[in-house]
Design a protein around this motif. Structure first.
Motif, PDB file in Angstrom:
ATOM      1  N   ARG A 126      27.661 129.604 145.563  1.00  0.00           N
ATOM      2  CA  ARG A 126      28.550 129.532 146.730  1.00  0.00           C
ATOM      3  C   ARG A 126      28.979 130.919 147.186  1.00  0.00           C
ATOM      4  O   ARG A 126      29.019 131.220 148.384  1.00  0.00           O
ATOM      5  CB  ARG A 126      29.781 128.686 146.399  1.00  0.00           C
ATOM      6  CG  ARG A 126      29.499 127.198 146.248  1.00  0.00           C
ATOM      7  CD  ARG A 126      30.798 126.404 146.187  1.00  0.00           C
ATOM      8  NE  ARG A 126      31.539 126.542 147.428  1.00  0.00           N
ATOM      9  CZ  ARG A 126      32.808 126.920 147.531  1.00  0.00           C
ATOM     10  NH1 ARG A 126      33.493 127.207 146.429  1.00  0.00           N
ATOM     11  NH2 ARG A 126      33.407 127.002 148.677  1.00  0.00           N
ATOM     12  N   HIS A 166      29.509 128.189 141.358  1.00  0.00           N
ATOM     13  CA  HIS A 166      30.372 129.127 142.073  1.00  0.00           C
ATOM     14  C   HIS A 166      29.605 130.376 142.509  1.00  0.00           C
ATOM     15  O   HIS A 166      29.828 130.903 143.610  1.00  0.00           O
ATOM     16  CB  HIS A 166      31.569 129.528 141.201  1.00  0.00           C
ATOM     17  CG  HIS A 166      32.644 128.494 141.186  1.00  0.00           C
ATOM     18  ND1 HIS A 166      33.422 128.203 142.273  1.00  0.00           N
ATOM     19  CD2 HIS A 166      33.067 127.677 140.192  1.00  0.00           C
ATOM     20  CE1 HIS A 166      34.288 127.247 141.962  1.00  0.00           C
ATOM     21  NE2 HIS A 166      34.094 126.914 140.708  1.00  0.00           N
ATOM     22  N   VAL A 186      31.136 121.594 148.289  1.00  0.00           N
ATOM     23  CA  VAL A 186      29.702 121.825 148.426  1.00  0.00           C
ATOM     24  C   VAL A 186      29.237 121.385 149.808  1.00  0.00           C
ATOM     25  O   VAL A 186      29.973 120.770 150.574  1.00  0.00           O
ATOM     26  CB  VAL A 186      28.911 121.077 147.334  1.00  0.00           C
ATOM     27  CG1 VAL A 186      29.333 121.561 145.945  1.00  0.00           C
ATOM     28  CG2 VAL A 186      29.103 119.560 147.450  1.00  0.00           C
ATOM     29  N   ASP A 187      27.972 121.701 150.132  1.00  0.00           N
ATOM     30  CA  ASP A 187      27.433 121.369 151.448  1.00  0.00           C
ATOM     31  C   ASP A 187      27.140 119.885 151.609  1.00  0.00           C
ATOM     32  O   ASP A 187      27.285 119.334 152.699  1.00  0.00           O
ATOM     33  CB  ASP A 187      26.150 122.171 151.712  1.00  0.00           C
ATOM     34  CG  ASP A 187      26.439 123.658 151.858  1.00  0.00           C
ATOM     35  OD1 ASP A 187      26.910 124.049 152.928  1.00  0.00           O
ATOM     36  OD2 ASP A 187      26.211 124.411 150.890  1.00  0.00           O
ATOM     37  N   PRO A 217      32.461 131.162 150.203  1.00  0.00           N
ATOM     38  CA  PRO A 217      31.289 132.023 150.205  1.00  0.00           C
ATOM     39  C   PRO A 217      31.626 133.398 150.752  1.00  0.00           C
ATOM     40  O   PRO A 217      32.541 133.553 151.559  1.00  0.00           O
ATOM     41  CB  PRO A 217      30.309 131.290 151.139  1.00  0.00           C
ATOM     42  CG  PRO A 217      30.803 129.887 151.186  1.00  0.00           C
ATOM     43  CD  PRO A 217      32.287 129.973 151.013  1.00  0.00           C
TER      44      PRO A 217
END
Length: 260
Positions: free
Chosen positions: A165, A162, A192-193, A60
């Protein structure tokens, strides 16, 4: 219907008075093949960002917008096909998998399958019980890694992931496939989270063949997404990507949806 159609809550349109944007500032819109494509600050199509190195290698940006969240279905949304059968075939062989599928469907037709609420859940439970009971977890995970190397991805949806992110949004993958498959593949590719999926029971390092909890599809998936939003919110905007009819309950919870 186009391959990816957008659905947006009418109240969100009325308030914004402008086309949806994933990241807000620094983003511009373009169109490729009739579908909306978000472009990054460098002016490259979002799909090009997914081509640099291993998928998921882009971190990120520093200007995070953590008050926004995006939810992605996995099978037939991020991927071009279902992943359950290919994973099982790697584990048990094609002939055994198709025989177990036929037996599970026959059992459902005769009313012998019990334990889960919906028919898909009942068939899945019977199907998996016949195939994976006693399989070591590490063997199951290794098969998922092998499968991940050959998956055909929907590049335009991967590109959207993407972009979320890169914008610093919270990103969650929600799937009805087994957690051991989805988490293994997604964590190896995207970073990912969180992953929501159907849990399989494990005892002594081996799969028992039973589901642990409910099949993570339709209303169950939507309930998990709602719980996650409650636990991690509030969010000023939420986004969803999925296919119909299975992901409609999840998409109905969110501000902006993409039907894939």
């Amino acid at each position: 219907m186009a391959e990816a159609d957008r659905i947006t809550r009418p109240d969100r349109i009325a308030r914004s008075g402008a086309p949806d944007r994933i990241a807000g500032q620094g983003m511009a819109e373009g169109r490729v093949g009739g579908e909306r494509l978000v472009r990054g600050e460098a002016g490259l199509p979002a799909s090009e960002h997914a081509g640099h190195g291993v998928l998921g290698s882009l971190p990120p940006t520093g200007t995070a917008e953590a008050d926004r969240a995006a939810f992605f279905d996995f099978d037939a949304t991020l991927t071009r096909r279902d992943t359950l059968f290919p994973w099982l075939i790697l584990l048990r062989g094609r002939r055994r998998v198709y025989r177990a599928a036929a037996q599970a469907l026959a059992g459902q037709a005769m009313g012998r399958v019990t334990g889960a609420e919906d028919m898909r859940g009942r068939v899945k439970a019977a199907f998996l019980r016949r195939l994976i009971a006693g399989i070591p977890v590490e063997e199951a995970r290794a098969a998922a890694l092998d499968l991940g190397r050959s998956i055909a991805w929907k590049s335009h949806i991967v590109a959207e992931l993407h972009e979320h992110r890169r914008a610093g949004h919270r990103v969650v993958v929600a799937s009805g496939s087994p957690m051991i498959v989805v988490h293994t593949i997604v964590s190896d590719r995207f970073g990912v989270d969180e992953v929501m999926a159907t849990d399989l029971e494990v005892v002594g390092g081996r799969l028992t063949g039973r589901l642990e909890g409910r099949n993570c599809i339709r209303n169950e998936k939507a309930a998990r997404v709602a719980d996650w939003l409650q636990a991690h919110g509030p969010f000023v905007q939420t986004f969803g990507y999925g296919n119909l009819p299975h992901d409609r309950p999840m998409l109905d919870l969110l501000d902006h949806g993409t039907i894939v």
